[in-house]
Motif scaffolding. Sequence first.
Motif, PDB file in Angstrom:
ATOM      1  N   GLY A  80      33.659  32.157  40.141  1.00  0.00           N
ATOM      2  CA  GLY A  80      33.244  31.266  41.220  1.00  0.00           C
ATOM      3  C   GLY A  80      34.068  31.323  42.478  1.00  0.00           C
ATOM      4  O   GLY A  80      33.729  30.674  43.479  1.00  0.00           O
ATOM      5  N   ALA A  81      35.178  32.064  42.484  1.00  0.00           N
ATOM      6  CA  ALA A  81      36.017  32.125  43.676  1.00  0.00           C
ATOM      7  C   ALA A  81      35.381  32.994  44.749  1.00  0.00           C
ATOM      8  O   ALA A  81      34.642  33.935  44.452  1.00  0.00           O
ATOM      9  N   HIS A  82      35.691  32.667  46.002  1.00  0.00           N
ATOM     10  CA  HIS A  82      35.394  33.581  47.098  1.00  0.00           C
ATOM     11  C   HIS A  82      36.639  34.436  47.284  1.00  0.00           C
ATOM     12  O   HIS A  82      37.757  33.902  47.412  1.00  0.00           O
ATOM     13  N   VAL A  83      36.488  35.759  47.284  1.00  0.00           N
ATOM     14  CA  VAL A  83      37.640  36.662  47.285  1.00  0.00           C
ATOM     15  C   VAL A  83      37.673  37.488  48.561  1.00  0.00           C
ATOM     16  O   VAL A  83      36.692  38.153  48.920  1.00  0.00           O
ATOM     17  N   VAL A  84      38.812  37.446  49.233  1.00  0.00           N
ATOM     18  CA  VAL A  84      39.045  38.267  50.416  1.00  0.00           C
ATOM     19  C   VAL A  84      39.908  39.456  49.987  1.00  0.00           C
ATOM     20  O   VAL A  84      40.969  39.274  49.379  1.00  0.00           O
ATOM     21  N   VAL A  85      39.437  40.653  50.295  1.00  0.00           N
ATOM     22  CA  VAL A  85      40.147  41.870  49.907  1.00  0.00           C
ATOM     23  C   VAL A  85      40.565  42.622  51.168  1.00  0.00           C
ATOM     24  O   VAL A  85      39.772  43.351  51.765  1.00  0.00           O
ATOM     25  N   ASP A 119      36.828  27.310  35.886  1.00  0.00           N
ATOM     26  CA  ASP A 119      35.853  27.333  36.976  1.00  0.00           C
ATOM     27  C   ASP A 119      36.600  27.390  38.307  1.00  0.00           C
ATOM     28  O   ASP A 119      37.349  26.477  38.642  1.00  0.00           O
ATOM     29  N   LEU A 120      36.390  28.459  39.062  1.00  0.00           N
ATOM     30  CA  LEU A 120      37.063  28.628  40.347  1.00  0.00           C
ATOM     31  C   LEU A 120      36.133  28.373  41.524  1.00  0.00           C
ATOM     32  O   LEU A 120      36.445  28.738  42.658  1.00  0.00           O
ATOM     33  N   THR A 121      35.021  27.712  41.271  1.00  0.00           N
ATOM     34  CA  THR A 121      34.084  27.386  42.342  1.00  0.00           C
ATOM     35  C   THR A 121      34.791  26.616  43.453  1.00  0.00           C
ATOM     36  O   THR A 121      35.515  25.650  43.188  1.00  0.00           O
ATOM     37  N   GLY A 122      34.611  27.063  44.681  1.00  0.00           N
ATOM     38  CA  GLY A 122      35.229  26.395  45.825  1.00  0.00           C
ATOM     39  C   GLY A 122      36.627  26.884  46.150  1.00  0.00           C
ATOM     40  O   GLY A 122      37.213  26.473  47.155  1.00  0.00           O
ATOM     41  N   LYS A 123      37.175  27.772  45.314  1.00  0.00           N
ATOM     42  CA  LYS A 123      38.512  28.313  45.555  1.00  0.00           C
ATOM     43  C   LYS A 123      38.420  29.603  46.370  1.00  0.00           C
ATOM     44  O   LYS A 123      37.454  30.356  46.270  1.00  0.00           O
TER      45      LYS A 123
END
Length: 318
Positions: free
Chosen positions: A53-58, A26-30
């Motif tokens: 669950g991660a927020h990803v910046v590309v 679970d990557l929620t909050g990452k």
Amino acid sequence: MTTPQHKIGSGFDARSTAADVLDGIDLTGKLAVVTGGYSGIGLETTRVLAEAGAHVVVPARRPATAVEALEGIEGVETDELDLGDLDSVRGFAERFLSSGRGIDILINSAGIMACPETRVGPGWEAQFATNHLGHYALVNRLWPVFAEGARIVSVSSRGHHFSGIRWDDVQFERGYDKWAAYGQAKTANVLFALHLDGLAKEHGVRAFSLHPGRIQTNLGRHLELQELIDMGMFDQDGNVIGEVKTIEQGAATQVWAATSPQLDGKGGVYCEDCDIAEPAPADGERVGVRDYAADPEQAARLWALSAELTGVDAFAPR
């Protein structure tokens, strides 16, 4: 000499997918940053990290193309970044730093391969500049916001077997060979992760490098079919010879390196097929990691050169 380059029996292999290695994580909050995260294995990496669950910046050299490619994936944002332009690297880093957010995962997945001779910046060879120096500068400029427990992953290649660092002619000023230049850049990715890990681990941050596998993506856009036939990669009808990973399988090792609890307490190693790689065999077979890419002295020398060329070193004494 002992080496950490030995398999740990991860339970995964060349057929494992990025979704497989993230199962149950679970990557929620990452927050993750994925360069090149809008095409090929980078796009699949972005997709599975976001689904976990991660927020990803590309950050992307072509932001409009990135927005289109990432349409429909929730929890993703884009920004502008040209790794071959250190002013662009600084601009992206400054914008990110001003957002006040921390980074839990950085995957340096963008890169170019076997391109015609191209010069960027002050005349640097483009593959070394883009694949290595741009990512070196990016990590150092973002260093203040890496969270404790963060991982920094450099996507190298089995291509590092083609060449070590050409210390007497790093910029290929005395004749250009596109495959040697690619090999040098990929060796640089491995050495960068090795030295970075040594510097960063006392701060709770670990670094890894990897070979994603043989995958059909647009990375080979500079190659003609006949060249691929001559290299034994395609037959005369244009069909692939040998084993090729799917995009989902190709993204697996970098996702595993970035997230797997199996790597807790480890770092600085080169991985392949979702496990730590073994040292390359003496017979020249292109598997595992070459000794020159796992040499701490060469890693330190490359770091010093990179700091001199880019003018950036987050770990320099103050």
